[in-house]
Motif scaffolding. Sequence first.
Motif, PDB file in Angstrom:
ATOM      1  N   GLN A  79       0.829  -1.203   0.000  1.00 12.49           N
ATOM      2  CA  GLN A  79       0.000   0.000   0.000  1.00 12.49           C
ATOM      3  C   GLN A  79       0.869   1.261   0.000  1.00 12.49           C
ATOM      4  O   GLN A  79       0.603   2.225  -0.737  1.00 12.49           O
ATOM      5  N   LEU A  80       1.912   1.260   0.815  1.00 10.79           N
ATOM      6  CA  LEU A  80       2.815   2.405   0.895  1.00 10.79           C
ATOM      7  C   LEU A  80       3.502   2.651  -0.441  1.00 10.79           C
ATOM      8  O   LEU A  80       3.519   3.784  -0.951  1.00 10.79           O
ATOM      9  N   GLU A  81       4.052   1.602  -1.016  1.00  9.10           N
ATOM     10  CA  GLU A  81       4.770   1.764  -2.282  1.00  9.10           C
ATOM     11  C   GLU A  81       3.838   2.214  -3.397  1.00  9.10           C
ATOM     12  O   GLU A  81       4.190   3.082  -4.208  1.00  9.10           O
ATOM     13  N   SER A  82       2.642   1.663  -3.453  1.00 11.49           N
ATOM     14  CA  SER A  82       1.683   2.039  -4.491  1.00 11.49           C
ATOM     15  C   SER A  82       1.314   3.520  -4.392  1.00 11.49           C
ATOM     16  O   SER A  82       1.256   4.226  -5.411  1.00 11.49           O
ATOM     17  N   ALA A  83       1.059   3.998  -3.180  1.00 14.05           N
ATOM     18  CA  ALA A  83       0.696   5.399  -2.992  1.00 14.05           C
ATOM     19  C   ALA A  83       1.846   6.324  -3.373  1.00 14.05           C
ATOM     20  O   ALA A  83       1.644   7.356  -4.033  1.00 14.05           O
ATOM     21  N   LEU A  84       3.059   5.969  -2.981  1.00 15.25           N
ATOM     22  CA  LEU A  84       4.207   6.819  -3.295  1.00 15.25           C
ATOM     23  C   LEU A  84       4.525   6.816  -4.782  1.00 15.25           C
ATOM     24  O   LEU A  84       4.909   7.843  -5.356  1.00 15.25           O
ATOM     25  N   ARG A  85       4.357   5.670  -5.429  1.00 16.03           N
ATOM     26  CA  ARG A  85       4.614   5.620  -6.869  1.00 16.03           C
ATOM     27  C   ARG A  85       3.588   6.425  -7.659  1.00 16.03           C
ATOM     28  O   ARG A  85       3.863   6.858  -8.787  1.00 16.03           O
ATOM     29  N   ALA A  86       2.426   6.655  -7.092  1.00 17.04           N
ATOM     30  CA  ALA A  86       1.425   7.494  -7.748  1.00 17.04           C
ATOM     31  C   ALA A  86       1.870   8.951  -7.814  1.00 17.04           C
ATOM     32  O   ALA A  86       1.262   9.754  -8.537  1.00 17.04           O
ATOM     33  N   LEU A  87       2.934   9.291  -7.074  1.00 18.56           N
ATOM     34  CA  LEU A  87       3.478  10.655  -7.089  1.00 18.56           C
ATOM     35  C   LEU A  87       4.737  10.744  -7.952  1.00 18.56           C
ATOM     36  O   LEU A  87       5.475  11.724  -7.871  1.00 18.56           O
ATOM     37  N   HIS A  88       4.995   9.749  -8.795  1.00 19.44           N
ATOM     38  CA  HIS A  88       6.126   9.755  -9.734  1.00 19.44           C
ATOM     39  C   HIS A  88       6.072  11.023 -10.600  1.00 19.44           C
ATOM     40  O   HIS A  88       4.985  11.459 -10.978  1.00 19.44           O
ATOM     41  N   PRO A  89       7.230  11.636 -10.930  1.00 21.65           N
ATOM     42  CA  PRO A  89       8.601  11.193 -10.679  1.00 21.65           C
ATOM     43  C   PRO A  89       9.172  11.753  -9.371  1.00 21.65           C
ATOM     44  O   PRO A  89       8.857  12.868  -8.969  1.00 21.65           O
ATOM     45  N   TRP A  90      10.028  10.968  -8.738  1.00 17.48           N
ATOM     46  CA  TRP A  90      10.733  11.393  -7.539  1.00 17.48           C
ATOM     47  C   TRP A  90      12.138  11.826  -7.946  1.00 17.48           C
ATOM     48  O   TRP A  90      12.969  11.009  -8.312  1.00 17.48           O
ATOM     49  N   ARG A  91      12.389  13.134  -7.845  1.00 18.66           N
ATOM     50  CA  ARG A  91      13.658  13.670  -8.350  1.00 18.66           C
ATOM     51  C   ARG A  91      14.686  13.897  -7.248  1.00 18.66           C
ATOM     52  O   ARG A  91      15.866  13.684  -7.457  1.00 18.66           O
ATOM     53  N   LYS A  92      14.269  14.366  -6.067  1.00 20.31           N
ATOM     54  CA  LYS A  92      15.234  14.662  -5.003  1.00 20.31           C
ATOM     55  C   LYS A  92      15.088  13.664  -3.864  1.00 20.31           C
ATOM     56  O   LYS A  92      13.989  13.350  -3.431  1.00 20.31           O
TER      57      LYS A  92
END
Length: 325
Positions: A79-92
């Motif tokens: 659940q955590l990974e799915s939610a964070l990947r929905a905010l792609h791209p992670w630049r910093k």
Amino acid sequence: MIDYTRLYADLQHIPALRGWLATLPGQVSAGLSPHRWGDLPDWRAALEALPALSPSSVELAQQVSAGTGEEITPEQLTQLESALRALHPWRKGPWKLFDLQIDTEWRSDWKWDRIAPHLAPLENRLVLDVGCGNGYHCWRLLGAGARQVIGIDPSAKYVAQFYAMKKYLGWDRRVDLLPLGIEALPANLRAFDTTLSMGVLYHRRSPMDHLRELRETLRPGGQLVLETLVIDGGLGDCLVPEGRYAKMRNVWFLPSCATLESWLKKCGFRDPRTVDMDTTSLDEQRRTDWMRYESLADFLDPDDPAKTIEGHPAPKRAVLVANAP
């Protein structure tokens, strides 16, 4: 999930910033308007989908991390990974939550290691981070002892990423990211003990205006930390790309360090000096599973990595420090 109540209360007790409260809530509302950011409802939904977890520990000094793998179930980790990947791209970054490693495009911790030795002692200092992206360096500044850190960046997605981290790093910590550019700050604030501007100057059509804006954020004697793209050369040398630079449209001025020091003097700063210069490597900026778009390798000449794809000198970054008058 995105809540500035604590910050507004804090500003009531900072005389130099108290007057900003007359306009700041309206600026925040405009900066987080779904009419401006069509994907904002999806980013808010990602924040709401983050699992409710309370880490037993938070680390900000040596890295930015919270919790351990023993504190999360496999279902919660998914659940955590799915939610964070929905905010792609992670630049910093990088970030680490409950043993989930967010391998960002930039090794921003390497940049931190270059600037940290040159920061004035941060204890009891009010710090501003201009163009802070998702706020990685804001957390490192807090971990280094700053009393309060305010980051500003006009991207609402970066604000969402910041608040995803704040859910686990601590709602009560005095660090915030506002969806604003520097032009939204009241003129002549003279409020901050330390101001950082990293990766911003070359995007400004008028570098002198940006340097003056930065000076106006600082109290007398306050420290500026400026990180930007530069070129080799002497006093007066400056690259003004006619077209793109490393595939970026909005790159206007790349001065030599000597030229940039003279610009700082011209804008009234005291004792400007270059404290670090480093050629950006393919290990520091690269495509990852958390940032799947083009990155530095795609911006360089494949036959000569000392040049950009357009034939300009490859990205070299310098850190300069100076003090406000």
